[in-house]
Design a protein around this motif. Structure first.
Motif, PDB file in Angstrom:
ATOM      1  N   THR A   1       0.831  -1.207   0.000  1.00  0.00           N
ATOM      2  CA  THR A   1       0.000   0.000   0.000  1.00  0.00           C
ATOM      3  C   THR A   1       0.865   1.256   0.000  1.00  0.00           C
ATOM      4  O   THR A   1       0.619   2.206  -0.756  1.00  0.00           O
ATOM      5  CB  THR A   1      -0.949   0.008   1.206  1.00  0.00           C
ATOM      6  N   ALA A   2       1.893   1.265   0.853  1.00  0.00           N
ATOM      7  CA  ALA A   2       2.796   2.418   0.907  1.00  0.00           C
ATOM      8  C   ALA A   2       3.548   2.575  -0.411  1.00  0.00           C
ATOM      9  O   ALA A   2       3.713   3.691  -0.919  1.00  0.00           O
ATOM     10  CB  ALA A   2       3.772   2.265   2.066  1.00  0.00           C
ATOM     11  N   LEU A   3       4.006   1.459  -0.978  1.00  0.00           N
ATOM     12  CA  LEU A   3       4.732   1.525  -2.252  1.00  0.00           C
ATOM     13  C   LEU A   3       3.844   2.080  -3.360  1.00  0.00           C
ATOM     14  O   LEU A   3       4.300   2.857  -4.209  1.00  0.00           O
ATOM     15  CB  LEU A   3       5.247   0.138  -2.624  1.00  0.00           C
ATOM     16  N   LYS A   4       2.579   1.686  -3.359  1.00  0.00           N
ATOM     17  CA  LYS A   4       1.645   2.180  -4.366  1.00  0.00           C
ATOM     18  C   LYS A   4       1.448   3.681  -4.235  1.00  0.00           C
ATOM     19  O   LYS A   4       1.413   4.419  -5.233  1.00  0.00           O
ATOM     20  CB  LYS A   4       0.305   1.457  -4.227  1.00  0.00           C
ATOM     21  N   LYS A   5       1.339   4.153  -2.997  1.00  0.00           N
ATOM     22  CA  LYS A   5       1.138   5.591  -2.772  1.00  0.00           C
ATOM     23  C   LYS A   5       2.365   6.381  -3.213  1.00  0.00           C
ATOM     24  O   LYS A   5       2.237   7.499  -3.744  1.00  0.00           O
ATOM     25  CB  LYS A   5       0.825   5.862  -1.308  1.00  0.00           C
ATOM     26  N   LEU A   6       3.543   5.825  -3.021  1.00  0.00           N
ATOM     27  CA  LEU A   6       4.768   6.520  -3.403  1.00  0.00           C
ATOM     28  C   LEU A   6       4.888   6.688  -4.914  1.00  0.00           C
ATOM     29  O   LEU A   6       5.635   7.546  -5.391  1.00  0.00           O
ATOM     30  CB  LEU A   6       5.992   5.771  -2.868  1.00  0.00           C
ATOM     31  N   GLU A   7       4.153   5.897  -5.680  1.00  0.00           N
ATOM     32  CA  GLU A   7       4.164   6.038  -7.136  1.00  0.00           C
ATOM     33  C   GLU A   7       3.603   7.389  -7.575  1.00  0.00           C
ATOM     34  O   GLU A   7       3.894   7.872  -8.661  1.00  0.00           O
ATOM     35  CB  GLU A   7       3.364   4.911  -7.785  1.00  0.00           C
ATOM     36  N   ASN A   8       2.775   7.999  -6.729  1.00  0.00           N
ATOM     37  CA  ASN A   8       2.172   9.303  -7.036  1.00  0.00           C
ATOM     38  C   ASN A   8       2.809  10.391  -6.174  1.00  0.00           C
ATOM     39  O   ASN A   8       2.119  11.145  -5.479  1.00  0.00           O
ATOM     40  CB  ASN A   8       0.657   9.248  -6.815  1.00  0.00           C
ATOM     41  N   CYS A   9       4.120  10.452  -6.223  1.00  0.00           N
ATOM     42  CA  CYS A   9       4.851  11.438  -5.424  1.00  0.00           C
ATOM     43  C   CYS A   9       4.575  12.841  -5.967  1.00  0.00           C
ATOM     44  O   CYS A   9       4.829  13.121  -7.137  1.00  0.00           O
ATOM     45  CB  CYS A   9       6.340  11.124  -5.479  1.00  0.00           C
TER      46      CYS A   9
END
Length: 240
Positions: free
Chosen positions: A153-161
């Motif tokens: 989940t955190a990795l997915k959110k980091l995709e939209n930095c």
């Protein structure tokens, strides 16, 4: 400029507004709807030996706001202050927790010179202090992707930095950040103020992010958020 200086005598969120307006005059602007920066998928490994890290229980006042004189503006402004002594001894898991939170909330971010076409030179106060480079850079995201490598989940959110500089029409910023460590749990508690200069409105809310440190990984296990409180403002009030 005299109008802007008078804003600093108003309430806290009006002071924040004034800083953003000054930054808007000095930083290159994009459209009102800010785009996100597509960061590299390469991850850089931490230089420290993460296998030897043992967290120590603590409570730290990491960030707060204070009135300080800024010679660049020739005025006393409301600015972010960091616990520099704590930063010198911070562990990598704590650094990752703070770096993750700072990724998505403005913290005195401004272009380092002229904005590059790919928006890769946005310098933010917290990331700079944590030695994580520019916002959404390989250094920044590589470090976080290493520590959150088991948290999809955190990795997915980091995709939209996001790359949103101070002075944008819609801007979020921190009012305070506290960090607590209790055994294998790291809690980052913070207050956020959001300002929409087009609508002359602001919102404030509190957040607690709970991270678990295990197997040399960090995982965001729970987020608690209060209901936002709203307020209106009128820039013309600064003339009264």
């Amino acid at each position: 400029m005299n109008k802007l200086r008078k804003l600093f005598t108003h309430t806290r969120w009006v002071s924040i507004l004034a800083i953003m307006m000054i930054a808007a005059c000095q930083s290159p602007q994009k459209t009102d709807t800010e785009t996100t920066h597509a960061a590299s998928s390469d991850t850089k490994q931490p230089t420290a030996d993460s296998s030897s890290i043992t967290l120590k229980n603590k409570h730290v006042k990491f960030l707060w706001r204070a009135e300080q004189f800024d010679p660049a503006y020739d005025a006393t402004i409301n600015t972010l202050v960091l616990d520099e002594a704590y930063i010198k001894t911070i562990s990598d898991p704590e650094k990752a927790a703070l770096g993750y939170v700072a990724t998505f909330i403005g913290n005195e971010c401004a272009w380092d010179g002229k904005a590059t076409p790919n928006r890769s030179n946005l310098k933010c106060k917290i990331l700079t202090a944590l030695d994580l480079g520019y916002q959404c850079s390989d250094t920044h995201l590589g470090f976080l992707r290493h520590w959150f490598r088991s948290d999809s989940t955190a990795l997915k959110k980091l995709e939209n930095c996001p790359t949103i500089p101070d002075g944008s029409t819609v801007q979020e910023t921190f009012d305070k950040i506290d960090l607590s460590v209790n055994d294998d749990e790291i809690v980052v508690a913070y207050t956020v103020t959001s300002i929409n200069m087009r609508e002359n409105k602001s919102w404030t809310w509190d957040v607690q992010d709970h991270f678990k440190y295990h197997d040399n990984n960090l995982e965001l296990v729970k987020t608690e958020k209060s209901e936002p409180t709203s307020a209106g403002f009128d820039v013309s009030d600064s003339d009264t």
